[in-house]
Design an enzyme around this catalytic site. Structure first.
Site, PDB file in Angstrom:
ATOM      1  CG  HIS A  75      -0.353  14.827  13.942  1.00 59.26           C
ATOM      2  ND1 HIS A  75       0.211  15.749  14.804  1.00 59.26           N
ATOM      3  CD2 HIS A  75       0.445  13.733  13.989  1.00 59.26           C
ATOM      4  CE1 HIS A  75       1.312  15.244  15.334  1.00 59.26           C
ATOM      5  NE2 HIS A  75       1.476  14.014  14.860  1.00 59.26           N
ATOM      6  CG  ASP A 129      -1.826  10.817  12.860  1.00 59.88           C
ATOM      7  OD1 ASP A 129      -1.095   9.954  13.342  1.00 59.88           O
ATOM      8  OD2 ASP A 129      -1.428  11.663  12.029  1.00 59.88           O
ATOM      9  CD  GLU A 181       0.759   7.630  10.413  1.00 56.04           C
ATOM     10  OE1 GLU A 181       0.716   7.764  11.637  1.00 56.04           O
ATOM     11  OE2 GLU A 181       0.787   8.625   9.628  1.00 56.04           O
ATOM     12  CG  HIS A 220       4.276  10.535   8.236  1.00 54.15           C
ATOM     13  ND1 HIS A 220       4.829  11.742   8.570  1.00 54.15           N
ATOM     14  CD2 HIS A 220       3.765  10.031   9.396  1.00 54.15           C
ATOM     15  CE1 HIS A 220       4.662  11.966   9.867  1.00 54.15           C
ATOM     16  NE2 HIS A 220       4.009  10.948  10.396  1.00 54.15           N
ATOM     17  CD  GLU A 242       0.060   7.793  15.525  1.00 53.05           C
ATOM     18  OE1 GLU A 242       0.675   8.129  14.492  1.00 53.05           O
ATOM     19  OE2 GLU A 242       0.256   8.306  16.645  1.00 53.05           O
TER      20      GLU A 242
HETATM   21  O1  G3P Z   1       2.866   6.290  12.931  1.00 53.61           O
HETATM   22  C1  G3P Z   1       4.111   6.883  12.743  1.00 53.61           C
HETATM   23  C2  G3P Z   1       4.069   8.369  12.982  1.00 53.61           C
HETATM   24  O2  G3P Z   1       2.931   8.903  12.363  1.00 53.61           O
HETATM   25  C3  G3P Z   1       4.051   8.722  14.435  1.00 53.61           C
HETATM   26  O3  G3P Z   1       4.249  10.070  14.662  1.00 53.61           O
HETATM   27  O4  G3P Z   1       3.465  12.312  15.278  1.00 53.61           O
HETATM   28  O5  G3P Z   1       3.604  11.710  12.894  1.00 53.61           O
HETATM   29  O6  G3P Z   1       1.846  10.718  14.323  1.00 53.61           O
HETATM   30  P1  G3P Z   1       3.237  11.231  14.266  1.00 53.61           P
HETATM   31 MG    MG Z   2       0.915   9.319  12.939  1.00 52.18          MG
END
Ligand code: G3P
Ligand code: MG
Length: 247
Positions: free
Chosen positions: A53, A40, A38, A11, A113
């Site tokens: 993020h 953002d 993953e 993450h 993401e």
């Molecule tokens: O993609 C899963 C997760 O990353 C979504 O929540 O807020 O950590 O981007 P967040």
């Molecule tokens: Mg995310």
């Protein structure tokens, strides 16, 4: 779908071991042998896709205001690592191009993401999808990145810009009309906050041919339970507890 991606996904890159969404985070995942991350992506004021993020400065980079109001040339000067630990003070907010380059070289698969600055959903989906598709056409290796978003307009724009890139819809809980939503986006998977999953929902989603990713799962016992239910992938901060071969 038969999930063609890693089952344990780091993450925001480095989870709890390195500052989120930085090249140091990706290096940490790589060092521990993780095969999937993953992260953002949003756009700066001048339209550069960056790995970030929060849409506002202040938590992971110093300053105030919106990322969408800051040109990349200014953002790149800011320290994106000290908030986590002083030894990461040299980290900067990476561009999507830098992330693609590094992660492909490391052989790490990506769940990208799309996290638009509010009001920039379609532009962000379009820009990210084009950038990934262009990169992949010449330099890609292994399964192409999976684009995901909470933003339906961002996913629609990504679908128009690069229909060949797989998409996943991100949700907190599973909506009653999940099938219609996934079909409309031609999305291969639903990414769900794990607290809202049940064995029944996982079974229904998978029976319908969709992948299921659960986020953000930091307890190994919970991860085991979700995987036993048939969840395809676990997105975790605890790269130290959920090894790449956990699943
Ligand atoms: O993609 C899963 C997760 O990353 C979504 O929540 O807020 O950590 O981007 P967040
Ligand atoms: Mg995310």
């Amino acid at each position: 779908m038969a999930w063609p991606y890693p089952r344990i996904i780091a993450h925001r890159g480095g989870g709890v071991l390195a500052p989120e969404n930085t090249l140091a985070g990706f290096a940490t995942a790589s060092r521990l042998g993780h095969g999937g991350v993953e992260f953002d992506v949003m756009l700066t004021q001048d339209g550069v896709p960056v790995i970030m993020h929060d849409d506002r400065l202040g938590r992971t980079v110093p300053g105030r205001g919106s990322i969408g109001a800051m040109p990349y040339a200014r953002l790149r000067e800011l320290d994106a690592g000290s908030w986590f630990d002083a030894r990461f003070a040299a980290e900067r907010v990476p561009t999507l191009a830098q992330a693609l380059e590094m992660l492909v070289a490391a052989g790490i698969w990506m769940n990208i993401e799309i996290k638009p600055v509010p009001g920039h959903d379609a532009a962000t989906g379009d820009t990210v999808a084009r950038a990934v598709a262009d990169f992949w056409a010449t330099r890609g290796a292994g399964p192409a990145p999976l684009l995901s978003s909470f933003s339906v307009p961002a996913l629609q724009a990504a679908q128009r810009a690069a229909p060949g890139l797989a998409r996943a819809l991100l949700v907190e809980s599973v909506p009653a009309d999940w099938r219609a939503r996934l079909d409309a986006l031609q999305a291969v998977a639903l990414h769900v906050q794990h607290r809202y999953l049940s064995a029944y929902l996982v079974e229904r989603l998978r029976a319908d041919g969709h992948g299921v990713m659960a986020y953000t799962v930091n307890d190994p016992d919970r991860a085991r339970q979700l995987l036993a239910w048939g969840v395809d992938a676990i997105c975790t901060d605890r790269l130290d507890l959920l090894a790449p071969d956990f699943a």
